[in-house]
Design a protein around this motif. Sequence first.
Motif, PDB file in Angstrom:
ATOM      1  N   GLU A 184       3.873  -3.346 -17.909  1.00  0.00           N
ATOM      2  CA  GLU A 184       3.570  -1.920 -18.077  1.00  0.00           C
ATOM      3  C   GLU A 184       2.292  -1.548 -17.342  1.00  0.00           C
ATOM      4  O   GLU A 184       2.225  -0.514 -16.674  1.00  0.00           O
ATOM      5  N   ARG A 185       1.259  -2.396 -17.459  1.00  0.00           N
ATOM      6  CA  ARG A 185      -0.002  -2.108 -16.779  1.00  0.00           C
ATOM      7  C   ARG A 185       0.164  -2.155 -15.265  1.00  0.00           C
ATOM      8  O   ARG A 185      -0.407  -1.318 -14.548  1.00  0.00           O
ATOM      9  N   VAL A 186       0.950  -3.086 -14.763  1.00  0.00           N
ATOM     10  CA  VAL A 186       1.185  -3.164 -13.317  1.00  0.00           C
ATOM     11  C   VAL A 186       1.928  -1.909 -12.850  1.00  0.00           C
ATOM     12  O   VAL A 186       1.608  -1.356 -11.793  1.00  0.00           O
ATOM     13  N   ASP A 187       2.895  -1.455 -13.618  1.00  0.00           N
ATOM     14  CA  ASP A 187       3.614  -0.224 -13.252  1.00  0.00           C
ATOM     15  C   ASP A 187       2.660   0.964 -13.164  1.00  0.00           C
ATOM     16  O   ASP A 187       2.733   1.773 -12.234  1.00  0.00           O
ATOM     17  N   VAL A 188       1.756   1.079 -14.136  1.00  0.00           N
ATOM     18  CA  VAL A 188       0.768   2.175 -14.117  1.00  0.00           C
ATOM     19  C   VAL A 188      -0.110   2.060 -12.879  1.00  0.00           C
ATOM     20  O   VAL A 188      -0.356   3.049 -12.168  1.00  0.00           O
ATOM     21  N   LEU A 189      -0.591   0.852 -12.597  1.00  0.00           N
ATOM     22  CA  LEU A 189      -1.454   0.653 -11.425  1.00  0.00           C
ATOM     23  C   LEU A 189      -0.720   0.952 -10.120  1.00  0.00           C
ATOM     24  O   LEU A 189      -1.302   1.536  -9.204  1.00  0.00           O
ATOM     25  N   GLU A 190       0.546   0.565 -10.025  1.00  0.00           N
ATOM     26  CA  GLU A 190       1.301   0.851  -8.809  1.00  0.00           C
ATOM     27  C   GLU A 190       1.474   2.350  -8.610  1.00  0.00           C
ATOM     28  O   GLU A 190       1.379   2.856  -7.489  1.00  0.00           O
ATOM     29  N   ARG A 191       1.721   3.084  -9.697  1.00  0.00           N
ATOM     30  CA  ARG A 191       1.837   4.544  -9.583  1.00  0.00           C
ATOM     31  C   ARG A 191       0.511   5.145  -9.128  1.00  0.00           C
ATOM     32  O   ARG A 191       0.474   6.050  -8.300  1.00  0.00           O
ATOM     33  N   LYS A 192      -0.601   4.639  -9.665  1.00  0.00           N
ATOM     34  CA  LYS A 192      -1.915   5.160  -9.268  1.00  0.00           C
ATOM     35  C   LYS A 192      -2.239   4.785  -7.822  1.00  0.00           C
ATOM     36  O   LYS A 192      -2.892   5.568  -7.117  1.00  0.00           O
ATOM     37  N   MET A 193      -1.823   3.628  -7.375  1.00  0.00           N
ATOM     38  CA  MET A 193      -2.139   3.182  -6.008  1.00  0.00           C
ATOM     39  C   MET A 193      -1.489   4.084  -4.961  1.00  0.00           C
ATOM     40  O   MET A 193      -2.012   4.227  -3.863  1.00  0.00           O
ATOM     41  N   ARG A 194      -0.351   4.675  -5.293  1.00  0.00           N
ATOM     42  CA  ARG A 194       0.309   5.548  -4.311  1.00  0.00           C
ATOM     43  C   ARG A 194      -0.563   6.746  -3.952  1.00  0.00           C
ATOM     44  O   ARG A 194      -0.479   7.265  -2.855  1.00  0.00           O
ATOM     45  N   THR A 195      -1.395   7.186  -4.907  1.00  0.00           N
ATOM     46  CA  THR A 195      -2.228   8.359  -4.652  1.00  0.00           C
ATOM     47  C   THR A 195      -3.705   7.992  -4.477  1.00  0.00           C
ATOM     48  O   THR A 195      -4.539   8.880  -4.349  1.00  0.00           O
ATOM     49  N   ALA A 196      -4.013   6.710  -4.471  1.00  0.00           N
ATOM     50  CA  ALA A 196      -5.408   6.284  -4.251  1.00  0.00           C
ATOM     51  C   ALA A 196      -5.752   6.455  -2.775  1.00  0.00           C
ATOM     52  O   ALA A 196      -4.994   6.079  -1.896  1.00  0.00           O
ATOM     53  N   LYS A 197      -6.907   7.043  -2.525  1.00  0.00           N
ATOM     54  CA  LYS A 197      -7.361   7.241  -1.142  1.00  0.00           C
ATOM     55  C   LYS A 197      -7.904   5.906  -0.642  1.00  0.00           C
ATOM     56  O   LYS A 197      -9.057   5.574  -0.834  1.00  0.00           O
ATOM     57  N   ARG A 198      -7.026   5.133  -0.015  1.00  0.00           N
ATOM     58  CA  ARG A 198      -7.424   3.784   0.369  1.00  0.00           C
ATOM     59  C   ARG A 198      -7.406   3.522   1.862  1.00  0.00           C
ATOM     60  O   ARG A 198      -7.751   2.436   2.299  1.00  0.00           O
ATOM     61  N   TYR A 199      -6.992   4.477   2.638  1.00  0.00           N
ATOM     62  CA  TYR A 199      -7.027   4.318   4.093  1.00  0.00           C
ATOM     63  C   TYR A 199      -8.188   5.137   4.632  1.00  0.00           C
ATOM     64  O   TYR A 199      -8.309   6.314   4.344  1.00  0.00           O
ATOM     65  N   MET A 200      -9.047   4.502   5.398  1.00  0.00           N
ATOM     66  CA  MET A 200     -10.271   5.146   5.841  1.00  0.00           C
ATOM     67  C   MET A 200     -10.479   4.905   7.331  1.00  0.00           C
ATOM     68  O   MET A 200     -10.260   3.805   7.831  1.00  0.00           O
ATOM     69  N   GLY A 201     -10.880   5.950   7.996  1.00  0.00           N
ATOM     70  CA  GLY A 201     -11.272   5.837   9.393  1.00  0.00           C
ATOM     71  C   GLY A 201     -12.573   6.579   9.605  1.00  0.00           C
ATOM     72  O   GLY A 201     -12.744   7.703   9.131  1.00  0.00           O
ATOM     73  N   GLU A 257     -12.777  13.781  17.551  1.00  0.00           N
ATOM     74  CA  GLU A 257     -13.370  12.786  16.655  1.00  0.00           C
ATOM     75  C   GLU A 257     -12.591  12.708  15.333  1.00  0.00           C
ATOM     76  O   GLU A 257     -12.352  11.616  14.812  1.00  0.00           O
ATOM     77  N   GLU A 258     -12.205  13.870  14.821  1.00  0.00           N
ATOM     78  CA  GLU A 258     -11.424  13.883  13.583  1.00  0.00           C
ATOM     79  C   GLU A 258     -10.065  13.225  13.791  1.00  0.00           C
ATOM     80  O   GLU A 258      -9.611  12.446  12.951  1.00  0.00           O
ATOM     81  N   GLN A 259      -9.453  13.541  14.908  1.00  0.00           N
ATOM     82  CA  GLN A 259      -8.156  12.923  15.214  1.00  0.00           C
ATOM     83  C   GLN A 259      -8.313  11.405  15.368  1.00  0.00           C
ATOM     84  O   GLN A 259      -7.479  10.644  14.877  1.00  0.00           O
ATOM     85  N   SER A 260      -9.401  10.967  16.002  1.00  0.00           N
ATOM     86  CA  SER A 260      -9.651   9.530  16.152  1.00  0.00           C
ATOM     87  C   SER A 260      -9.851   8.865  14.790  1.00  0.00           C
ATOM     88  O   SER A 260      -9.390   7.744  14.564  1.00  0.00           O
ATOM     89  N   ALA A 261     -10.553   9.528  13.879  1.00  0.00           N
ATOM     90  CA  ALA A 261     -10.770   8.972  12.545  1.00  0.00           C
ATOM     91  C   ALA A 261      -9.436   8.788  11.811  1.00  0.00           C
ATOM     92  O   ALA A 261      -9.210   7.764  11.156  1.00  0.00           O
ATOM     93  N   ILE A 262      -8.539   9.765  11.968  1.00  0.00           N
ATOM     94  CA  ILE A 262      -7.211   9.659  11.345  1.00  0.00           C
ATOM     95  C   ILE A 262      -6.438   8.493  11.952  1.00  0.00           C
ATOM     96  O   ILE A 262      -5.792   7.714  11.247  1.00  0.00           O
ATOM     97  N   GLU A 263      -6.516   8.341  13.245  1.00  0.00           N
ATOM     98  CA  GLU A 263      -5.808   7.239  13.906  1.00  0.00           C
ATOM     99  C   GLU A 263      -6.368   5.882  13.491  1.00  0.00           C
ATOM    100  O   GLU A 263      -5.619   4.929  13.282  1.00  0.00           O
ATOM    101  N   ILE A 264      -7.687   5.783  13.360  1.00  0.00           N
ATOM    102  CA  ILE A 264      -8.302   4.521  12.916  1.00  0.00           C
ATOM    103  C   ILE A 264      -7.830   4.174  11.503  1.00  0.00           C
ATOM    104  O   ILE A 264      -7.492   3.031  11.205  1.00  0.00           O
ATOM    105  N   ALA A 265      -7.794   5.171  10.638  1.00  0.00           N
ATOM    106  CA  ALA A 265      -7.313   4.933   9.277  1.00  0.00           C
ATOM    107  C   ALA A 265      -5.857   4.471   9.304  1.00  0.00           C
ATOM    108  O   ALA A 265      -5.458   3.611   8.530  1.00  0.00           O
TER     109      ALA A 265
END
Length: 173
Positions: A79-96, A154-162
Amino acid sequence: MDGLLQNLNQAPGAAIGVLACVVLVLTLVVVFQAVANNALRRRWSGLMKGSDGESIEGVLERHLEERERLRVELDDARERVDVLERKMRTAKRYMGLVRYDAFEDVGGEQSFALALYDEEGNGTVLTSQVGRTDCRVYAKAIVHGRNDRHLSSEEQSAIEIAGTQRTQPRIHP
């Protein structure tokens, strides 16, 4: 049957000898069975006691209780893994991040464009432009990988890096 009785009457010693052999063989079989039965009984008693003196029923009962406790823990972990997986889909984890000089008279690459987004492509691009006398900060939304405003290079490059940091997610919808 009459013939058998006549033979017994004619040679009673032989009949008694044969009967004595049969009784001796049967006695040996009974003794052998008693010895085997005692050995089996000792093994059964040892098995029922267990190595530490606990009965096999106690060992099995303890094992079943432990198994049930582990099943409950596993269900809770799932159950906890399911909750974490749902939260991970919306976690801002890609960064450029792109650092640059926004103005010719300001050096040191103090300006930057930072792109942050999640698995679904939702996030933001933050831009900070540093000048000699002021600093401007802009935020532009990214929705499903698209932006409704003009993006600087620069913004477009940041998106591409992410985007290059993205790997196959371990999240299964």
